[in-house]
Design a protein around this motif. Structure first.
Motif, PDB file in Angstrom:
ATOM      1  N   PRO A 277      -9.062  33.378  68.453  1.00 21.93           N
ATOM      2  CA  PRO A 277      -8.506  34.643  67.949  1.00 21.93           C
ATOM      3  C   PRO A 277      -7.431  34.418  66.886  1.00 21.93           C
ATOM      4  CG  PRO A 277      -8.727  34.707  70.341  1.00 21.93           C
ATOM      5  CD  PRO A 277      -9.014  33.304  69.931  1.00 21.93           C
ATOM      6  N   ASN A 278      -6.704  33.316  66.969  1.00 23.09           N
ATOM      7  CA  ASN A 278      -5.671  33.033  65.960  1.00 23.09           C
ATOM      8  C   ASN A 278      -6.282  32.833  64.569  1.00 23.09           C
ATOM      9  OD1 ASN A 278      -3.587  33.171  67.806  1.00 23.09           O
ATOM     10  ND2 ASN A 278      -3.594  30.969  68.236  1.00 23.09           N
ATOM     11  N   VAL A 279      -7.442  32.185  64.527  1.00 23.72           N
ATOM     12  CA  VAL A 279      -8.125  31.970  63.247  1.00 23.72           C
ATOM     13  C   VAL A 279      -8.586  33.307  62.670  1.00 23.72           C
ATOM     14  CG1 VAL A 279     -10.177  30.990  62.166  1.00 23.72           C
ATOM     15  CG2 VAL A 279      -8.837  29.619  63.775  1.00 23.72           C
ATOM     16  N   ILE A 280      -9.155  34.143  63.530  1.00 22.42           N
ATOM     17  CA  ILE A 280      -9.597  35.468  63.078  1.00 22.42           C
ATOM     18  C   ILE A 280      -8.412  36.282  62.588  1.00 22.42           C
ATOM     19  CG2 ILE A 280     -10.618  37.650  63.811  1.00 22.42           C
ATOM     20  CD1 ILE A 280     -12.658  35.459  63.538  1.00 22.42           C
ATOM     21  N   ALA A 281      -7.293  36.202  63.292  1.00 19.44           N
ATOM     22  CA  ALA A 281      -6.093  36.943  62.893  1.00 19.44           C
ATOM     23  C   ALA A 281      -5.573  36.467  61.543  1.00 19.44           C
ATOM     24  CB  ALA A 281      -5.020  36.799  63.968  1.00 19.44           C
ATOM     25  N   SER A 282      -5.622  35.156  61.315  1.00 23.71           N
ATOM     26  CA  SER A 282      -5.173  34.610  60.028  1.00 23.71           C
ATOM     27  C   SER A 282      -6.040  35.124  58.891  1.00 23.71           C
ATOM     28  CB  SER A 282      -5.211  33.080  60.057  1.00 23.71           C
ATOM     29  OG  SER A 282      -4.316  32.564  61.015  1.00 23.71           O
ATOM     30  N   MET A 283      -7.329  35.207  59.133  1.00 18.32           N
ATOM     31  CA  MET A 283      -8.237  35.713  58.117  1.00 18.32           C
ATOM     32  C   MET A 283      -7.984  37.180  57.827  1.00 18.32           C
ATOM     33  SD  MET A 283     -11.839  33.876  59.152  1.00 18.32           S
ATOM     34  CE  MET A 283     -12.002  32.086  59.177  1.00 18.32           C
ATOM     35  N   LYS A 284      -7.820  37.960  58.888  1.00 14.20           N
ATOM     36  CA  LYS A 284      -7.560  39.394  58.703  1.00 14.20           C
ATOM     37  C   LYS A 284      -6.279  39.623  57.920  1.00 14.20           C
ATOM     38  CE  LYS A 284      -9.928  41.681  62.537  1.00 14.20           C
ATOM     39  NZ  LYS A 284      -9.748  42.569  63.702  1.00 14.20           N
ATOM     40  N   HIS A 285      -5.283  38.804  58.186  1.00 15.94           N
ATOM     41  CA  HIS A 285      -3.994  38.960  57.528  1.00 15.94           C
ATOM     42  C   HIS A 285      -4.109  38.716  56.020  1.00 15.94           C
ATOM     43  CE1 HIS A 285       0.333  38.833  56.911  1.00 15.94           C
ATOM     44  NE2 HIS A 285       0.197  37.649  56.321  1.00 15.94           N
ATOM     45  N   LEU A 286      -4.991  37.801  55.620  1.00 16.01           N
ATOM     46  CA  LEU A 286      -5.118  37.444  54.210  1.00 16.01           C
ATOM     47  C   LEU A 286      -6.148  38.274  53.459  1.00 16.01           C
ATOM     48  CD1 LEU A 286      -5.009  33.555  54.592  1.00 16.01           C
ATOM     49  CD2 LEU A 286      -3.198  35.032  53.708  1.00 16.01           C
ATOM     50  N   MET A 287      -6.917  39.065  54.180  1.00 18.79           N
ATOM     51  CA  MET A 287      -7.953  39.864  53.542  1.00 18.79           C
ATOM     52  C   MET A 287      -7.397  41.170  53.000  1.00 18.79           C
ATOM     53  SD  MET A 287     -11.125  39.416  56.202  1.00 18.79           S
ATOM     54  CE  MET A 287     -11.842  40.950  55.630  1.00 18.79           C
ATOM     55  N   PRO A 288      -7.955  41.665  51.875  1.00 21.34           N
ATOM     56  CA  PRO A 288      -7.604  43.005  51.415  1.00 21.34           C
ATOM     57  C   PRO A 288      -7.950  44.033  52.485  1.00 21.34           C
ATOM     58  CG  PRO A 288      -8.795  41.805  49.715  1.00 21.34           C
ATOM     59  CD  PRO A 288      -8.870  40.971  50.964  1.00 21.34           C
ATOM     60  N   SER A 289      -7.160  45.058  52.585  1.00 24.99           N
ATOM     61  CA  SER A 289      -7.301  46.019  53.686  1.00 24.99           C
ATOM     62  C   SER A 289      -8.638  46.744  53.683  1.00 24.99           C
ATOM     63  CB  SER A 289      -6.175  47.052  53.615  1.00 24.99           C
ATOM     64  OG  SER A 289      -6.187  47.713  52.356  1.00 24.99           O
ATOM     65  N   ASP A 290      -9.276  46.880  52.517  1.00 28.26           N
ATOM     66  CA  ASP A 290     -10.515  47.654  52.444  1.00 28.26           C
ATOM     67  C   ASP A 290     -11.766  46.792  52.478  1.00 28.26           C
ATOM     68  OD1 ASP A 290     -10.076  46.441  50.062  1.00 28.26           O
ATOM     69  OD2 ASP A 290     -10.654  48.163  48.823  1.00 28.26           O
ATOM     70  N   SER A 291     -11.631  45.498  52.757  1.00 28.86           N
ATOM     71  CA  SER A 291     -12.798  44.610  52.666  1.00 28.86           C
ATOM     72  C   SER A 291     -13.415  44.271  54.018  1.00 28.86           C
ATOM     73  CB  SER A 291     -12.410  43.302  51.965  1.00 28.86           C
ATOM     74  OG  SER A 291     -11.447  42.599  52.724  1.00 28.86           O
ATOM     75  N   GLU A 292     -12.758  44.624  55.100  1.00 26.30           N
ATOM     76  CA  GLU A 292     -13.256  44.188  56.404  1.00 26.30           C
ATOM     77  C   GLU A 292     -14.535  44.893  56.802  1.00 26.30           C
ATOM     78  OE1 GLU A 292     -11.779  44.251  61.076  1.00 26.30           O
ATOM     79  OE2 GLU A 292     -10.287  44.277  59.472  1.00 26.30           O
ATOM     80  N   ASP A 293     -14.671  46.168  56.422  1.00 26.10           N
ATOM     81  CA  ASP A 293     -15.810  46.958  56.911  1.00 26.10           C
ATOM     82  C   ASP A 293     -16.808  47.322  55.820  1.00 26.10           C
ATOM     83  OD1 ASP A 293     -14.682  47.046  59.517  1.00 26.10           O
ATOM     84  OD2 ASP A 293     -13.343  48.660  58.869  1.00 26.10           O
TER      85      ASP A 293
END
Length: 344
Positions: A277-293
């Motif tokens: 989960p820490n790796v996933i959290a690091s990725m989410k933190h660095l991603m633009p807010s509108d790119s996840e979905d």
């Protein structure tokens, strides 16, 4: 030439197209050697010594060429050269797209490992209906590449053009597989990673056998797929850190692409855990807010349909001496207007 290219029968015949690509490339090369622009003409030397020096250099140049004489490029000749250049680009694109079309059906069978009636991944060398194993789908790709390379070599297509076309073909293969990993959950599995890994080994072997002269940098064009497969087949993903993934395992992939692959991954063979989960959290933190979905649509690879070479690349790869034994046609040799074709 226009009627030949526009004929659908000719367009689908790679042997026919390769023949014309080879001959028109040679004609373009000879035009490049023969024509000189008035704008590039050096100023006339004023001193006797300078005139002697220029005369010596000119003689040396003609001796080095030994086949063609440079003449002043007038408008009709320069226009003809432009048309020939356009034909080289057009025929190159036809040949490249023909191979893409041929490979597409084979690639579609290699993107996902076949499954049994119970939904479990089939063994790589297990026979399916019609006595066809999953490995045979990859073998079909290799057979197409071998046949295509043989056609280009038999028609003496300049190696620089062979390199360019295979580089774009491998980029096309890379795009097809990598985009499937990003948008199809069933592709991001351990068994599918092993299936594609088998094919990558075959493609690497093909590049080695084709040699750098013809394969060029084709193997490097698969880097997105190669790095994704390295992640899919990696054991103990839960113990790997974000820095290890981005710096060592998948350095060419963007954080959005990595997140998508990690989110979709599933071990369908041993049910081992995914990244922490820490790796996933690091990725989410660095991603633009509108790119996840966005379903991966903003970071999918695109097919390269450009012409990846300049005419100078083609002409620079050829040698005048290759044409040293070619004689001028008798009709031209006897015509006073074409005496410049003859050497002393």
């Amino acid at each position: 030439m226009t009627s030949i290219i526009k004929d659908p029968v000719n367009e689908d015949d790679n042997d026919h197209m390769a023949y014309w690509l080879s001959n028109i490339s040679a004609l373009l090369f000879l035009l490049q050697c023969s024509l000189k622009s008035a704008a590039q003409k050096p100023p006339a030397p004023t001193s006797f010594f300078s005139r002697m020096t220029q005369s010596f250099r000119s003689s040396s140049s003609n001796l080095a060429i030994g086949v063609v004489r440079q003449v002043e490029g007038k408008y009709p000749a320069l226009l003809f050269k432009q048309q020939i250049t356009a034909y080289v680009e057009k025929i190159y694109g036809i040949i490249r797209d023909n191979l893409k079309k041929e490979l597409s059906s084979h690639i579609s069978r290699c993107i996902q490992v076949p499954k049994t009636s119970k939904g479990t991944p089939i063994n790589m060398f297990e026979e399916l209906e019609g006595n066809c194993s999953p490995a045979s789908h990859w073998e079909a790709i290799i057979e197409s590449l071998n046949k295509f390379l043989g056609t280009l070599k038999e028609n003496f297509v300049p190696p620089v053009l062979v390199q360019k076309v295979f580089t774009q073909i491998f980029a096309f293969i890379n795009m097809q597989f990598f985009n499937s990993f990003l948008v199809r959950r069933e592709c991001c599995t351990l068994s599918n990673g092993e299936y594609v890994k088998y094919g990558l080994i075959e493609l690497e072997l093909w590049c080695a056998q084709a040699t750098d002269e013809y394969a060029g940098s084709s193997w490097s064009e698969l880097k997105h797929t190669r790095q994704t497969v390295a992640f899919l087949v990696l054991q103990e993903k839960s113990s790997i850190s974000y820095d290890q993934i981005t710096n060592e395992l998948c350095p060419v992939l963007s954080v959005q692409q990595l997140f998508r692959i990690c989110w979709l991954f599933r071990d369908d063979k041993y049910n081992t855990p995914n990244v922490s989960p820490n790796v996933i959290a690091s990725m989410k933190h660095l991603m633009p807010s509108d790119s996840e979905d966005d379903g991966g649509s903003t970071f999918l690879l695109e097919d390269d349909i450009s012409i990846p070479f300049a005419m100078e690349d083609v002409t620079a790869s050829m040698q005048v001496k290759e044409f040293a034994e070619v004689k001028a046609a008798a009709e031209l040799a006897e015509n006073p207007s074409f005496q410049f074709l003859l050497t002393d």
